[in-house]
Each structure stands twice: as structure tokens, then as C-alpha cells.
Design an enzyme around this catalytic site. Structure first.
Site, short mmCIF file in Angstrom:
data_model
loop_
_atom_site.label_atom_id
_atom_site.label_comp_id
_atom_site.label_asym_id
_atom_site.label_seq_id
_atom_site.Cartn_x
_atom_site.Cartn_y
_atom_site.Cartn_z
CE LYS A 111 38.85 34.01 36.23
NZ LYS A 111 40.30 33.47 36.69
CE LYS A 192 38.51 43.43 44.95
NZ LYS A 192 38.73 42.04 44.72
CE LYS A 195 46.40 40.80 41.14
NZ LYS A 195 45.11 39.95 41.70
#
Ligand code: TRP
Length: 327
Positions: A111, A192, A195
């Protein structure tokens, strides 16, 4: 009964992938474990968020969990930010975590590359997660494989604390779900269904309308072989559709393959779309009932009462052992 604890980040709108890969499993677990399910909203702000969006999403997600079958009688449901003991314990644990340990976390490294100039909160995020877990003596922590390293840190911190101050924390174990329940992006079936993906064409949101659901499934990427069978490597798109059908029909993959072996792709897609629409409209109806009746607030108020009491006891025990306060 063993205690299970899991947190579901309010970092994006919930998808069919969240339902099949996570929530559905929590519904099965609720009869086997003393289940704690919470929204780690403090974790969400380790990266930039829009306050209005975040606020509505938190309640919306709780409404959706209930609509998906998470039973408030069998689960303790609460928001992390409302119970101040999480951050208090986190501070004490931070003071028992080495810099090297925190900066070694793979998710932090990924990240910080993605977001550039990151906050200190992103670095200490796994320690807050350890506090979430250790505060309630959780035995099991169901999470995705990406969170396994964080649960291991929680174990290390618990052991370190117990060795230094005497038995205080239960050593938690990660529960990683089976691979079969992973749902892929309809436009990019080797990735995948996440969201937080930027492109939403391949994602089905739990609150999508019937039209949108049908459109997204009918335009799912497949292959040119025109034979329906399950093979993740060679036929990721078709395999994904079969997995979705299997998860929602409770037929196993073999049975679903058999059912569609003489179908063309168009027919398979239509049947998958029919089933997804049926399930999601059911969930949406319940969702609106829960949201309109004030049930979500009631559940969160009750959850908070339960967890504050437990957390206070554990936190006071920790204070005493560390030598803080007047106790
Ligand atoms: N970090 C987890 C995630 O991104 C969410 C989380 C926070 C969590 N605290 C937790 C999960 C405690 C399990 C237990 O998915």
C-alpha cells in the site's frame, strides 16, 4: 463455545464476491461459534476516505450483513470506533512492537507503494488489528489470505505480552476459507472480484438493480471453445460462472457441470443471472426492511453495550500488569 471474531472493512460497497466468499461463511459459523462481527471503521481511514461516503457505507454494510443472514441473536455486532478500548489497547501494544516488525508487513509495503506518501496509521494498522482481536479473547479469526500475516503479528504480540507479564491474552488462530468460494471479476476472471476495484463492470454489487445484474452477467468474459465444463486454468470465465451457480444453488461443482453440459454459453449465463437476481432481490428486500425499521441502530447499540463491558475488564487487567494508572 469457542469465540470467533472478524472485521469487515467498510472500504467499498459489498459485492457478490463478499457474500459468497465471506458473509455466507460467517452465516454458517454463527451456529458453531460465539461470533463477534464488527466494522473496523478506524482501519478505513488509514488511506484517504470521503467522510460522507464512509458514514453511509458503515450503516449500509451492517444492514446488508443482517439481510444476508447474520443473525443478531447469534452474533455480537458493533463498530470499532465506538468502543474506545480498541485504540487504548492498541497504544500499549504499539509500545511492545518493534519497528522492524511493523515495517515488514507485506500489505504495508504494497500500500505504501500504491499511495506514495502514507500515514503513520497505515504502519500501525496491524497493531490496532491485534488489539481488536486480543481484547475479546478470540480463539479464531476468519480472514482472507492477505490478512494472515497480521493475525500472526497478533499471535506474536500476545505471546510476548504473556511472557513478560503473565497469562493475559489467548493466542488467536487464523481461519482461511477454502479456495472454492473465491469469486472472480466477470470482466477479468483471473482477478478476484474486489469491492475496491476501479472498474465496476465486472463486479456485482449486492444492491445492483435487476437490469444491471443481468447486463453484467450476460457480458461476462468467457472463451471461444463453447463447451461448458470446469477448468480454472483454461476456462476461468466459465469456471467462475459455474462457481457462482454452485454457491447459490448449493449444488456442488460436479452437479452444476452435469446440469449445463449441453448448454451453450448464452443459456448458462441466463440461468446464472436468474439465480443471482432471485437471491439478491431477496437480500435487498430484507435490507430495506432492516434499514427502514431502525433495526441497524438497535443492533449496534446492543453490541456496543456487550463489548464495552468485556473490553473494560481486559483493558484494566492490562493496565494493572503494565503498571499504569493507580490500580
Ligand atoms: N484488516 C482487516 C481487513 O482489511 C480488517 C480487520 C480489522 C480485521 N481488524 C480485524 C479482521 C480483526 C479480523 C480481525 O480485511
Amino acid at each position: 463455545m469457542k469465540r470467533l471474531l472478524t472485521g469487515l472493512q467498510p472500504s467499498g460497497e459489498l459485492t457478490l464476491g463478499s457474500f459468497i466468499g465471506g458473509i455466507k461463511q460467517s452465516v454458517e459459523f454463527q451456529d458453531k461459534y460465539d461470533s463477534f462481527i464488527f466494522v473496523p471503521d478506524l482501519h478505513a481511514i488509514t488511506v484517504p476516505q470521503d467522510p460522507e461516503l464512509l458514514k453511509t457505507r458503515i450503516k449500509k454494510n451492517v444492514g446488508l450483513y443482517l439481510a444476508c443472514g447474520i443473525d443478531p441473536k447469534k452474533n455480537t455486532i458493533y463498530l470499532q470506533s465506538e468502543n474506545l478500548y480498541h485504540t487504548n489497547l492498541s497504544w500499549i501494544l504499539e509500545c511492545h512492537t518493534y519497528m522492524g516488525e511493523a515495517s515488514r508487513m507485506t500489505q504495508f509495503k504494497d500500500k505504501s507503494k500504491r499511495y506514495g506518501n502514507v500515514s503513520v496509521g497505515l504502519l500501525t494498522y496491524p497493531i490496532l488489528m491485534a488489539a481488536d482481536i486480543l481484547l475479546y479473547n478470540a480463539d479464531f479469526v476468519p480472514t482472507g489470505i492477505d490478512q494472515k500475516q497480521h493475525v500472526e503479528l497478533a499471535r506474536d504480540l500476545a505471546e510476548r505480552f504473556n511472557n513478560k507479564y503473565g497469562e493475559t491474552f489467548i493466542i488467536p488462530e487464523p481461519l482461511i476459507p477454502e479456495v472454492g468460494s473465491k469469486i472472480m471479476d466477470l470482466q477479468n476472471p483471473t482477478k478476484k472480484m474486489s469491492k475496491s476495484s476501479e472498474d465496476t463492470k465486472g463486479l456485482i454489487f449486492l444492491l445492483d438493480s435487476e437490469d444491471v445484474i443481468r447486463k453484467k452477467i450476460m457480458s461476462a468474459v468467457t472463451d471461444s471453445d463453447n463447451k461448458v465444463y470446469y477448468d480454472i486454468e483454461k476456462k476461468p470465465g466459465i469456471s467462475n460462472l459455474l462457481t457462482i451457480y454452485s454457491a447459490l444453488s448449493n449444488l456442488n461443482i460436479k452437479e452444476v457441470e452435469e446440469k449445463f453440459k449441453d448448454s451453450n454459453y448464452g443459456n448458462l449465463k441466463k440461468c446464472v443471472a436468474d439465480l443471482v437476481v432471485e437471491k439478491l432481490l431477496e437480500i435487498q428486500k430484507k435490507y430495506h426492511e432492516y434499514m427502514d425499521s431502525g433495526m441497524v441502530d438497535k443492533v449496534l447499540d446492543e453490541g456496543l453495550k456487550t463489548v464495552e463491558k468485556l473490553a473494560k475488564e481486559k483493558y484494566n487487567e492490562v493496565l494493572k500488569k503494565v503498571g499504569l494508572g493507580r490500580v
